[in-house]
Design a protein around this motif. Structure first.
Motif, PDB file in Angstrom:
ATOM      1  N   ASN A 197      35.059  50.537  35.551  1.00  0.00           N
ATOM      2  CA  ASN A 197      34.635  49.154  35.364  1.00  0.00           C
ATOM      3  C   ASN A 197      34.816  48.710  33.915  1.00  0.00           C
ATOM      4  OD1 ASN A 197      32.852  46.692  36.288  1.00  0.00           O
ATOM      5  ND2 ASN A 197      31.882  47.467  34.451  1.00  0.00           N
ATOM      6  N   PHE A 198      34.526  49.603  32.954  1.00  0.00           N
ATOM      7  CA  PHE A 198      34.694  49.234  31.551  1.00  0.00           C
ATOM      8  C   PHE A 198      36.166  49.045  31.201  1.00  0.00           C
ATOM      9  CE2 PHE A 198      34.901  50.187  26.982  1.00  0.00           C
ATOM     10  CZ  PHE A 198      33.973  49.272  26.515  1.00  0.00           C
ATOM     11  N   LEU A 199      37.042  49.864  31.783  1.00  0.00           N
ATOM     12  CA  LEU A 199      38.472  49.676  31.541  1.00  0.00           C
ATOM     13  C   LEU A 199      38.965  48.358  32.128  1.00  0.00           C
ATOM     14  CD1 LEU A 199      39.786  53.301  32.230  1.00  0.00           C
ATOM     15  CD2 LEU A 199      39.346  52.216  30.023  1.00  0.00           C
ATOM     16  N   VAL A 200      38.439  48.000  33.299  1.00  0.00           N
ATOM     17  CA  VAL A 200      38.781  46.707  33.893  1.00  0.00           C
ATOM     18  C   VAL A 200      38.252  45.569  33.022  1.00  0.00           C
ATOM     19  CG1 VAL A 200      38.459  45.226  35.910  1.00  0.00           C
ATOM     20  CG2 VAL A 200      38.909  47.671  36.214  1.00  0.00           C
ATOM     21  N   PHE A 201      37.052  45.766  32.459  1.00  0.00           N
ATOM     22  CA  PHE A 201      36.487  44.750  31.560  1.00  0.00           C
ATOM     23  C   PHE A 201      37.367  44.560  30.337  1.00  0.00           C
ATOM     24  CE2 PHE A 201      34.024  44.511  27.576  1.00  0.00           C
ATOM     25  CZ  PHE A 201      33.652  43.178  27.638  1.00  0.00           C
ATOM     26  N   LEU A 202      37.874  45.641  29.774  1.00  0.00           N
ATOM     27  CA  LEU A 202      38.775  45.506  28.634  1.00  0.00           C
ATOM     28  C   LEU A 202      40.066  44.789  29.020  1.00  0.00           C
ATOM     29  CD1 LEU A 202      38.419  49.033  26.964  1.00  0.00           C
ATOM     30  CD2 LEU A 202      37.280  46.898  26.332  1.00  0.00           C
ATOM     31  N   ARG A 203      40.399  44.843  30.300  1.00  0.00           N
ATOM     32  CA  ARG A 203      41.616  44.187  30.773  1.00  0.00           C
ATOM     33  C   ARG A 203      41.424  42.695  31.003  1.00  0.00           C
ATOM     34  NH1 ARG A 203      47.151  44.352  31.021  1.00  0.00           N
ATOM     35  NH2 ARG A 203      47.876  43.246  32.894  1.00  0.00           N
ATOM     36  N   ASN A 204      40.345  42.336  31.734  1.00  0.00           N
ATOM     37  CA  ASN A 204      40.182  40.907  32.084  1.00  0.00           C
ATOM     38  C   ASN A 204      39.026  40.231  31.372  1.00  0.00           C
ATOM     39  OD1 ASN A 204      37.904  41.909  33.403  1.00  0.00           O
ATOM     40  ND2 ASN A 204      38.890  41.924  35.402  1.00  0.00           N
ATOM     41  N   GLY A 205      38.165  40.986  30.663  1.00  0.00           N
ATOM     42  CA  GLY A 205      37.105  40.371  29.878  1.00  0.00           C
ATOM     43  C   GLY A 205      35.901  39.916  30.673  1.00  0.00           C
ATOM     44  N   ARG A 206      35.649  40.475  31.847  1.00  0.00           N
ATOM     45  CA  ARG A 206      34.500  40.073  32.673  1.00  0.00           C
ATOM     46  C   ARG A 206      33.767  41.324  33.167  1.00  0.00           C
ATOM     47  NH1 ARG A 206      38.419  36.493  34.644  1.00  0.00           N
ATOM     48  NH2 ARG A 206      38.776  37.836  36.461  1.00  0.00           N
ATOM     49  N   HIS A 207      32.439  41.240  33.226  1.00  0.00           N
ATOM     50  CA  HIS A 207      31.561  42.284  33.751  1.00  0.00           C
ATOM     51  C   HIS A 207      31.689  43.587  32.956  1.00  0.00           C
ATOM     52  CE1 HIS A 207      31.039  39.564  37.106  1.00  0.00           C
ATOM     53  NE2 HIS A 207      32.325  39.628  37.394  1.00  0.00           N
TER      54      HIS A 207
END
Length: 329
Positions: A179-189
């Motif tokens: 989830n944190f890697l996805v957050f670094l990608r799209n900037g949400r959650h």
């Protein structure tokens, strides 16, 4: 009284209804969301510190048996007066942020529902409490066991639950990493609990710009450079030798007369490191005496060891031979 009730109803409707000034589509900086989480964590630690200081005059360890429950209770107390009331944590309020419900189909701002707020609080405080209490909750499963067979089955059940809990904890941590890697990608959650509950950080005011003055940046760069310089310089300074040199300059050296002899006798009565009577006394080339284990451990840890008393370079520890004269009455 009626006017106050009408105002409260209008405020409630306005908080549940869309706000035209807030655009949920405006991206929020990742650093702002992470800073909000850090501020919230610092606030919880500050509240716990203030709470624990209320019992500092009581018996030591009084709060230790109930520390997980008390931390969860304080977390819920902070949640009640921050997130539940205004859909924003303290850190988000300081950075002009608040939560927006992504479950709403409307493109305009929609605040979190009470169920989402409660779910967010439970998913934030619950796993930490469960992890701290898991080692005490599992033994309760074997309280009703009777006989060797029941005890063996209870032990197998506890071991299976412990393994299952370990697997679930590992999966949760791995999911948080993804989830944190996805957050670094799209900037949400930035937190997995926010993604599960559908809580997204948005601006609470329109056209909010994170402005950092050059004066603040210059000060941070200056202190950062000074800290790096100290980190590089301090290992090169022999603090023990410097301390011994300053002490000799301030208090003066030893005299070679009878006073020096008396001082030498007093020196041999205590270890130069632990200040106790020397056990297996050894010297390192100077007049001071040390315990064998004290000087050996320090010489292993520091290859360029110097005497902490006089600053002389330490050689190989040598056993001190002392003659003891027994005087009979």
């Amino acid at each position: 009284m009626g006017l106050k009730s009408d105002n409260n109803q209008q405020r409630t409707v306005r908080s549940w209804g869309p706000e035209p000034d807030v655009d949920p589509q405006t991206p929020v900086l990742r650093i702002s969301q992470l800073d909000a989480l850090e501020l919230d964590s610092a606030l919880e630690q500050l509240v716990w510190t203030q709470f624990s200081q209320c019992f500092q005059n009581c018996r030591p360890g009084l709060l230790t048996p109930l520390e997980p429950e008390l931390r969860a209770l304080l977390h819920l107390l902070v949640w009640r007066f921050t997130l539940y009331s205004s859909s924003a944590t303290v850190g988000q309020s300081l950075l002009s942020l608040r939560y927006h419900s992504t479950y709403s189909l409307s493109p305009r701002y929609r605040t979190l529902s009470p169920r989402q707020k409660l779910s967010l609080a439970v998913l934030t405080a619950g796993p930490q409490w469960l992890q701290e209490r898991s080692h005490k909750l599992l033994p309760f499963l074997g309280l009703s066991s009777q006989g060797p067979t029941s005890e063996r089955d209870g032990g197998l059940l506890q071991q299976g639950l412990r393994n299952a809990l370990t697997i679930v904890s590992s999966i949760t941590k791995f999911a948080s990493l993804i989830n944190f890697l996805v957050f670094l990608r799209n900037g949400r959650h930035p937190v997995l609990a926010e993604r599960i509950t559908g809580a997204q950080a948005v601006f609470s005011k329109p056209n909010v710009v994170r402005d950092v003055t050059y004066q603040y940046m210059n000060r941070e760069l200056l202190w950062h450079g000074f800290a790096e310089f100290l980190i590089f310089l301090l290992p090169l300074i022999n603090t023990r030798k410097l301390k011994a040199t300053v002490s000799s300059l301030v208090f003066g050296g030893e005299s070679p007369d009878g006073k020096g002899a008396r001082e030498r006798q007093e020196i041999w009565k205590e270890c130069g490191l632990c200040r106790e009577w020397p056990t297996m006394p050894h010297t390192v080339g100077c007049q001071h005496v040390f315990c064998y284990y004290c000087i050996k451990s320090h010489s292993i840890a520091d290859a360029y060891l110097t005497c902490p008393k006089c600053g002389a370079e330490a050689g190989q520890p040598e056993l001190v031979k002392m003659e003891v004269e027994m005087i009979g009455r």
